[in-house]
Design a protein around this motif. Sequence first.
Motif, PDB file in Angstrom:
ATOM      1  N   ILE A  75       0.838  -1.210   0.000  1.00 45.19           N
ATOM      2  CA  ILE A  75       0.000   0.000   0.000  1.00 45.19           C
ATOM      3  C   ILE A  75       0.865   1.248   0.000  1.00 45.19           C
ATOM      4  N   LEU A  76       1.933   1.256   0.797  1.00 46.33           N
ATOM      5  CA  LEU A  76       2.814   2.422   0.831  1.00 46.33           C
ATOM      6  C   LEU A  76       3.534   2.637  -0.491  1.00 46.33           C
ATOM      7  N   VAL A  77       3.918   1.552  -1.148  1.00 46.29           N
ATOM      8  CA  VAL A  77       4.564   1.683  -2.466  1.00 46.29           C
ATOM      9  C   VAL A  77       3.576   2.259  -3.480  1.00 46.29           C
ATOM     10  N   LEU A  78       2.334   1.780  -3.468  1.00 42.31           N
ATOM     11  CA  LEU A  78       1.331   2.315  -4.387  1.00 42.31           C
ATOM     12  C   LEU A  78       1.041   3.788  -4.114  1.00 42.31           C
ATOM     13  N   ILE A  79       0.987   4.182  -2.851  1.00 45.67           N
ATOM     14  CA  ILE A  79       0.791   5.594  -2.514  1.00 45.67           C
ATOM     15  C   ILE A  79       1.962   6.428  -3.010  1.00 45.67           C
ATOM     16  N   PHE A  80       3.187   5.903  -2.836  1.00 48.87           N
ATOM     17  CA  PHE A  80       4.364   6.616  -3.327  1.00 48.87           C
ATOM     18  C   PHE A  80       4.326   6.764  -4.843  1.00 48.87           C
ATOM     19  N   LEU A  81       3.954   5.692  -5.547  1.00 46.04           N
ATOM     20  CA  LEU A  81       3.862   5.780  -7.004  1.00 46.04           C
ATOM     21  C   LEU A  81       2.781   6.763  -7.437  1.00 46.04           C
ATOM     22  N   PHE A  82       1.688   6.839  -6.687  1.00 51.23           N
ATOM     23  CA  PHE A  82       0.641   7.814  -7.001  1.00 51.23           C
ATOM     24  C   PHE A  82       1.135   9.246  -6.776  1.00 51.23           C
ATOM     25  N   ILE A  83       1.913   9.462  -5.718  1.00 50.50           N
ATOM     26  CA  ILE A  83       2.417  10.797  -5.410  1.00 50.50           C
ATOM     27  C   ILE A  83       3.382  11.277  -6.483  1.00 50.50           C
ATOM     28  N   ILE A  84       4.260  10.379  -6.959  1.00 52.50           N
ATOM     29  CA  ILE A  84       5.215  10.820  -7.979  1.00 52.50           C
ATOM     30  C   ILE A  84       4.618  10.743  -9.383  1.00 52.50           C
ATOM     31  N   ASP A  85       3.324  10.436  -9.485  1.00 54.22           N
ATOM     32  CA  ASP A  85       2.579  10.408 -10.741  1.00 54.22           C
ATOM     33  C   ASP A  85       3.166   9.395 -11.722  1.00 54.22           C
ATOM     34  N   ASP A  87       3.030   6.269 -14.116  1.00 58.04           N
ATOM     35  CA  ASP A  87       1.990   5.748 -15.013  1.00 58.04           C
ATOM     36  C   ASP A  87       2.028   4.221 -14.987  1.00 58.04           C
ATOM     37  N   LEU A  88       1.015   3.604 -14.407  1.00 58.44           N
ATOM     38  CA  LEU A  88       0.960   2.151 -14.306  1.00 58.44           C
ATOM     39  C   LEU A  88       0.524   1.499 -15.615  1.00 58.44           C
ATOM     40  N   SER A  89       0.105   2.276 -16.598  1.00 57.23           N
ATOM     41  CA  SER A  89      -0.376   1.692 -17.852  1.00 57.23           C
ATOM     42  C   SER A  89       0.752   1.092 -18.685  1.00 57.23           C
ATOM     43  N   ILE A  90       2.012   1.318 -18.341  1.00 61.43           N
ATOM     44  CA  ILE A  90       3.107   0.722 -19.090  1.00 61.43           C
ATOM     45  C   ILE A  90       3.191  -0.785 -18.848  1.00 61.43           C
TER      46      ILE A  90
END
Length: 93
Positions: A75-85, A87-90
């Motif tokens: 969950i913390l990794v996903l929040i971090f990835l959301f904060i730095i914007d 793109d998970l679509s890759i």
Amino acid sequence: MGIFKTRQNKKFDYTPRYFDNKGDGNPYEIKHKFDEYRTTVGKHGLKAKINNALADLKGEKDKVANRRILIITAILVLIFLFIIDFDLSIFFS
């Protein structure tokens, strides 16, 4: 008084007034509260420390705690990835 002599440090032989040493150990030894329960604390080699840590990790009683730690980390990794914007679509075509 020699020119080339180094000064010696003072030595004191201090024993506490009200201390009885009845096998309790050294009163001046600094020891952590939970050291006697840990298997990774002590004078062991690096390989023994790693094996003890892995054995503690694989313990039956800690499976729920290990799963909880993995979920919190994800969950913390996903929040971090959301904060730095990020793109998970890759990862998806």
